[in-house]
Design an enzyme around this catalytic site. Structure first.
Site, short mmCIF file in Angstrom:
data_model
loop_
_atom_site.label_atom_id
_atom_site.label_comp_id
_atom_site.label_asym_id
_atom_site.label_seq_id
_atom_site.Cartn_x
_atom_site.Cartn_y
_atom_site.Cartn_z
N SER A 17 0.80 -1.22 0.00
CA SER A 17 0.00 0.00 0.00
C SER A 17 0.84 1.28 0.00
O SER A 17 0.52 2.23 -0.73
CB SER A 17 -0.97 0.00 1.19
OG SER A 17 -1.96 -1.00 1.00
N LYS A 66 -9.83 -6.09 10.26
CA LYS A 66 -10.98 -5.57 9.52
C LYS A 66 -12.28 -5.64 10.33
O LYS A 66 -13.14 -4.76 10.21
CB LYS A 66 -11.14 -6.32 8.20
CG LYS A 66 -9.99 -6.07 7.22
CD LYS A 66 -10.23 -6.78 5.90
CE LYS A 66 -9.07 -6.53 4.95
NZ LYS A 66 -9.30 -7.15 3.61
N ASP A 102 -12.92 -3.77 -0.87
CA ASP A 102 -12.44 -5.02 -1.47
C ASP A 102 -13.35 -5.48 -2.60
O ASP A 102 -12.89 -5.97 -3.63
CB ASP A 102 -12.34 -6.12 -0.40
CG ASP A 102 -11.18 -5.92 0.55
OD1 ASP A 102 -10.16 -5.32 0.13
OD2 ASP A 102 -11.28 -6.35 1.71
N GLY A 128 -13.71 -21.50 -1.60
CA GLY A 128 -13.41 -20.92 -0.30
C GLY A 128 -14.65 -20.28 0.30
O GLY A 128 -15.59 -19.91 -0.41
N GLY A 130 -14.23 -18.06 3.36
CA GLY A 130 -13.75 -17.17 4.42
C GLY A 130 -14.21 -15.73 4.19
O GLY A 130 -15.14 -15.47 3.42
N ASN A 152 -16.20 -25.46 -0.42
CA ASN A 152 -15.24 -25.30 0.66
C ASN A 152 -14.97 -26.64 1.31
O ASN A 152 -15.86 -27.49 1.39
CB ASN A 152 -15.78 -24.31 1.71
CG ASN A 152 -14.70 -23.86 2.67
OD1 ASN A 152 -13.74 -23.20 2.28
ND2 ASN A 152 -14.84 -24.20 3.93
#
Length: 281
Positions: A17, A66, A102, A128, A130, A152
């Site tokens: 970043s 987060k 995101d 996935g 998550g 998953n």
């Protein structure tokens, strides 16, 4: 007066970043800075609770903070509310505000690389279940897909995605992968499999539609084993680096008042950094 922003995480030294935002600050001639704040989990609630004392006008938030950022923000954008996670913070009239960019990063990356990716697309398969998968599923559903299939290894976590998003999400067992991929036109990997230092994502892609698009949110290495297998089969692919670049755009605009562009020059700058650190392949 120099406006200061930063990325908050633990660990955080590996973050690209500062490179991305530093490039935009220089390109636009802005009196600003962007740094790193390594905040331990035991200290994050206190840090965010007195965010104004940090001297920052805003910040990106990365793992594992987060959810803590979501709890701390007094104002939240709709995507953050839907996901229960914040990756972008700013101060507004003394109040800490939070957003999740995101999803924007994921969708903008696909839009830039494959502008027609949603054409006649009714279903996608997401690997996935998550936090990253939650954002991807939200983004895909927001583009009007009829169904998102979630595979998953722990089936209960895939089922949790259906409970959260509703009947347009179909959880499937990992062992049913061959049937799941039959005719699939969009395959998204959100797992860490294939990431540098992790086992490869070893699945057979032969059942995918010939016009399928395969994308991976992992960008170290840039071409994951999944993307390499897809390319060997002649399928279109989109790597994960663009998601990192595009998710940074809204925060920079919020903090510094200019909406930056994701350019080939910026991409090459980050690729050179990955190569210098031996992380490109």
């Amino acid at each position: 007066m120099t406006r200061r922003a930063a990325v908050i995480g633990h660990p955080v030294a590996h973050s690209r970043s500062p490179l991305i935002h530093g490039y935009w600050l220089k390109s636009h001639g802005i009196d600003g800075s962007y740094g790193l704040f390594d905040v331990a989990p035991a200290d994050i609630d206190r840090f965010l609770g007195d965010f104004a004392a940090s001297g920052l006008v805003g910040a990106n938030v990365t793992v594992p903070h987060k959810e803590a950022a979501f709890r701390a923000a007094r104002e939240l954008d709709p995507v953050a509310v839907a996901l229960g996670a914040v990756n972008t913070l700013w101060l507004e009239d003394g109040r800490l505000c939070g957003a999740n960019t995101d999803v924007h990063g994921f969708l903008a990356n696909l839009d830039a690389a494959e502008p027609d990716w949603t054409r006649a697309l009714g279903e996608a398969v997401v690997l996935g279940a998550g936090g990253a998968a939650r954002g991807i599923i939200h983004g895909l559903l927001s583009r009007g897909l009829d169904r998102v299939v979630v595979a998953n290894r722990t089936f209960a976590r895939a089922e949790a995605m259906r409970a959260h998003f509703g009947p347009r999400v179909l959880p499937v067992e990992w062992r049913d992968m061959p049937a799941t991929l039959a005719g699939c036109q969009l395959l998204v990997n959100t797992t860490s499999l294939g990431m540098k230092g992790q086992p490869p994502l070893d699945i057979d892609l032969s059942a995918l539609s010939p016009d399928a698009l395969v994308t991976d949110i992992v960008y170290v290495p840039l071409v994951t084993p999944l993307l390499a297998a897809a390319r060997a089969q002649g399928l279109a692919t989109v790597d994960g680096l663009g998601m990192l670049l595009h998710q940074a755009v809204p925060g920079f605009e919020r903090w510094f008042g200019v909406r930056p562009q994701v350019t080939s020059e910026l991409r090459e700058l980050v690729l050179a950094d990955l190569a210098a650190k031996g992380q490109l392949a």
